[in-house]
Design a protein around this motif. Structure first.
Motif, PDB file in Angstrom:
ATOM      1  N   LEU A  13      33.128 109.399 -16.032  1.00 43.09           N
ATOM      2  CA  LEU A  13      34.530 109.424 -15.585  1.00 43.09           C
ATOM      3  C   LEU A  13      34.706 110.422 -14.440  1.00 43.09           C
ATOM      4  O   LEU A  13      35.355 110.120 -13.428  1.00 43.09           O
ATOM      5  CB  LEU A  13      35.444 109.780 -16.762  1.00 43.09           C
ATOM      6  N   LEU A  14      34.100 111.607 -14.585  1.00 43.56           N
ATOM      7  CA  LEU A  14      34.171 112.618 -13.522  1.00 43.56           C
ATOM      8  C   LEU A  14      33.520 112.116 -12.236  1.00 43.56           C
ATOM      9  O   LEU A  14      34.045 112.350 -11.144  1.00 43.56           O
ATOM     10  CB  LEU A  14      33.476 113.910 -13.983  1.00 43.56           C
ATOM     11  N   SER A  15      32.391 111.420 -12.368  1.00 47.81           N
ATOM     12  CA  SER A  15      31.694 110.884 -11.185  1.00 47.81           C
ATOM     13  C   SER A  15      32.570 109.872 -10.459  1.00 47.81           C
ATOM     14  O   SER A  15      32.662 109.882  -9.222  1.00 47.81           O
ATOM     15  CB  SER A  15      30.378 110.220 -11.599  1.00 47.81           C
ATOM     16  N   SER A  16      33.239 109.015 -11.231  1.00 50.78           N
ATOM     17  CA  SER A  16      34.127 108.005 -10.645  1.00 50.78           C
ATOM     18  C   SER A  16      35.272 108.676  -9.880  1.00 50.78           C
ATOM     19  O   SER A  16      35.572 108.317  -8.737  1.00 50.78           O
ATOM     20  CB  SER A  16      34.681 107.101 -11.745  1.00 50.78           C
ATOM     21  N   LYS A  72      44.730 101.646 -19.490  1.00 53.80           N
ATOM     22  CA  LYS A  72      44.727 102.630 -18.397  1.00 53.80           C
ATOM     23  C   LYS A  72      43.450 102.519 -17.574  1.00 53.80           C
ATOM     24  O   LYS A  72      43.464 102.681 -16.358  1.00 53.80           O
ATOM     25  CB  LYS A  72      44.866 104.054 -18.941  1.00 53.80           C
ATOM     26  N   ARG A  73      42.333 102.250 -18.253  1.00 51.40           N
ATOM     27  CA  ARG A  73      41.053 102.100 -17.547  1.00 51.40           C
ATOM     28  C   ARG A  73      41.123 100.931 -16.563  1.00 51.40           C
ATOM     29  O   ARG A  73      40.695 101.052 -15.411  1.00 51.40           O
ATOM     30  CB  ARG A  73      39.931 101.870 -18.567  1.00 51.40           C
ATOM     31  N   LYS A  74      41.694  99.807 -17.005  1.00 52.95           N
ATOM     32  CA  LYS A  74      41.783  98.628 -16.133  1.00 52.95           C
ATOM     33  C   LYS A  74      42.776  98.845 -14.989  1.00 52.95           C
ATOM     34  O   LYS A  74      42.568  98.344 -13.884  1.00 52.95           O
ATOM     35  CB  LYS A  74      42.159  97.393 -16.957  1.00 52.95           C
ATOM     36  N   VAL A  75      43.843  99.597 -15.267  1.00 56.55           N
ATOM     37  CA  VAL A  75      44.795  99.923 -14.189  1.00 56.55           C
ATOM     38  C   VAL A  75      44.085 100.761 -13.122  1.00 56.55           C
ATOM     39  O   VAL A  75      44.211 100.507 -11.914  1.00 56.55           O
ATOM     40  CB  VAL A  75      46.029 100.683 -14.738  1.00 56.55           C
ATOM     41  N   VAL A 181      31.739 100.709 -16.879  1.00 56.03           N
ATOM     42  CA  VAL A 181      30.776 100.959 -17.969  1.00 56.03           C
ATOM     43  C   VAL A 181      31.351 101.858 -19.064  1.00 56.03           C
ATOM     44  O   VAL A 181      30.727 102.039 -20.105  1.00 56.03           O
ATOM     45  CB  VAL A 181      29.457 101.583 -17.432  1.00 56.03           C
ATOM     46  N   LEU A 182      32.537 102.410 -18.825  1.00 55.87           N
ATOM     47  CA  LEU A 182      33.155 103.274 -19.834  1.00 55.87           C
ATOM     48  C   LEU A 182      33.803 102.444 -20.944  1.00 55.87           C
ATOM     49  O   LEU A 182      34.216 101.311 -20.726  1.00 55.87           O
ATOM     50  CB  LEU A 182      34.204 104.178 -19.185  1.00 55.87           C
ATOM     51  N   PRO A 183      33.913 103.024 -22.145  1.00 56.84           N
ATOM     52  CA  PRO A 183      34.492 102.268 -23.264  1.00 56.84           C
ATOM     53  C   PRO A 183      35.993 102.061 -23.110  1.00 56.84           C
ATOM     54  O   PRO A 183      36.679 102.873 -22.482  1.00 56.84           O
ATOM     55  CB  PRO A 183      34.194 103.159 -24.479  1.00 56.84           C
ATOM     56  N   GLU A 184      36.485 100.973 -23.667  1.00 59.67           N
ATOM     57  CA  GLU A 184      37.924 100.699 -23.713  1.00 59.67           C
ATOM     58  C   GLU A 184      38.466 101.400 -24.958  1.00 59.67           C
ATOM     59  O   GLU A 184      38.176 101.003 -26.076  1.00 59.67           O
ATOM     60  CB  GLU A 184      38.183  99.196 -23.787  1.00 59.67           C
ATOM     61  N   LYS A 185      39.200 102.475 -24.764  1.00 59.37           N
ATOM     62  CA  LYS A 185      39.648 103.315 -25.882  1.00 59.37           C
ATOM     63  C   LYS A 185      40.973 102.857 -26.485  1.00 59.37           C
ATOM     64  O   LYS A 185      41.444 103.426 -27.463  1.00 59.37           O
ATOM     65  CB  LYS A 185      39.787 104.772 -25.413  1.00 59.37           C
TER      66      LYS A 185
END
Length: 406
Positions: A13-16, A72-75, A181-185
């Motif tokens: 997440l930080l890298s993104s 939020k991830r998809k947004v 690649v991050l999980p959908e929380k």
């Protein structure tokens, strides 16, 4: 090994976010130069400053309502892809009207990103890790502040602005792919997503109003911070003019000044990342704000390159502490269920005040000397900061600054 495993997803997440920050700074450098080359107008470049707050005023009424009911991830991913697409279209724009149209779309996309990313970080990162995460994020932002303009300037020197913008767009695509690649929380039931109607937006405003009334202290601290930062924003808009016309710095001096400020922020972020557990949230916010304001005071009353460097080093160094502290406080005290809406409404109010400040500073600059205007803003910032710090350090408010689940 377990530590590395714990930080795998936060690290992605930080890298993104770091890649997108670099992209933001490359874009900022490129678009300022492109607009100035195409128009030769300082006013056209100054207009870039006002696009974001004006767009926020139009969009923030409903962005929170949209975000809180969706992933939020998809947004975040969508905003990255939209930015990549429209940045890559700028070289094909036939005139300034089209370019400004694209910039407005980019600004709208960006207005979704901040509330969505703040909420997703809060969902992803446990409370006891948030301060360190925000410290590392501050390190990434400070690094981007130095690396981004340098990369942007180098690309523009070596290649055309078209290639620079396409490379810029590729960075946002890379940021989106990392998020993928991050999980959908979140568990989003599409059937229960309400339609984005005026009555729904009105209902969400009521939710925010109820939150503010029920959480007056949290609201005062966060909204107070955004209002104090408007003083710094107003001073920043006049920074180039003030340093060159009033102090007499050259363009090279100013570029060096920006780099030195970035290095101060980077060093501060490294220090905070390593020793974040040693600093309490209350003192990060209080000392950070007091010293950032001190930096602006020195800047406002500066007479030479050296005195401005001292002011900028101080504000650059301590601004990292302030931002990491206030972000952690906010994430710890605002429920994720309403965070998108609360963040959007705060930013709406902030944007309205910003536009009024920009217009007001422009008018005052014609009536009074710029030195008087900047000095007055710095003194007002100092007075409001002292009152604000008193609220932060009130002994009976300690529980709002705890850094563990409660």
């Amino acid at each position: 090994m377990s530590k590395l495993k714990e930080w795998k997803d936060p690290g992605i997440l930080l890298s993104s976010i770091a890649i997108s920050n670099i992209g933001d700074f490359i874009y900022l450098i490129a678009i300022n130069i492109i607009v100035f080359q195409l128009t030769g107008s300082a006013a056209a470049v100054a207009g870039l400053w006002i696009i974001s707050p004006l767009t926020n005023i139009v969009t923030k009424f409903w962005t929170g309502s949209f975000i809180d009911y969706r992933s939020k991830r998809k947004v975040m991913m969508s905003t990255y892809v939209i930015r990549a697409l429209f940045i890559s279209l700028i070289p094909f724009a036939p005139n300034m009207i089209m370019i400004y149209g694209i910039l407005i779309v980019l600004s709208v996309s960006n207005s979704f990103f901040h509330p969505a990313s703040t909420t997703y970080v809060t969902i992803m990162i446990p409370i006891e890790k948030r301060k360190r995460f925000n410290s590392i994020r501050a390190f990434a932002s400070s690094g981007a502040f130095i690396i981004g303009p340098a990369i942007g300037g180098t690309l523009l020197y070596l290649y055309s602005y078209e290639i620079t913008l396409w490379i810029n767009a590729a960075l946002f695509v890379a940021a989106a792919l990392l998020l993928r690649v991050l999980p959908e929380k979140e568990s989003i039931d599409k059937k229960n997503i309400p339609a984005l109607t005026i009555s729904q937006i009105r209902s969400d405003f009521t939710v925010v109003k109820d939150f503010v009334i029920a959480n007056r202290y949290v609201s005062v601290i966060y909204f107070g911070f955004t209002l104090i930062m408007i003083f710094s924003f107003a001073m920043d808009t006049q920074e180039v003019v003030f340093t060159q016309r009033i102090i007499g710095l050259t363009e090279i001096d100013y570029s060096l000044l920006v780099s030195i400020t970035g290095i101060g922020s980077l060093f501060s972020a490294i220090l905070l990342t390593i020793f974040s557990s040693k600093f309490s949230l209350r003192y990060m916010i209080s000392i950070g704000l007091l010293m950032t304001t001190t930096g602006y005071i020195i800047y406002a009353f500066s007479w030479s390159f050296l005195s401005i460097v001292i002011g900028f080093l101080i504000l650059g160094f301590f601004n990292v502490f302030l931002n990491a502290g206030i972000m952690t406080f906010y994430q710890n005290n605002v429920p994720v269920e309403v965070m998108g809406r609360v963040t959007s409404i705060y930013q709406l109010i902030q944007s309205i005040v910003q536009v009024l400040f920009i217009l007001g500073i422009g008018l005052l600059g014609d009536i009074l000397s710029l030195r008087v205007v900047i000095a007055t803003l710095a003194i007002l910032m100092l007075i409001t900061s002292v009152i604000y710090i008193w609220f932060v350090l009130k002994d009976n408010k300690k529980t709002f600054y705890l850094e563990e689940s409660h």
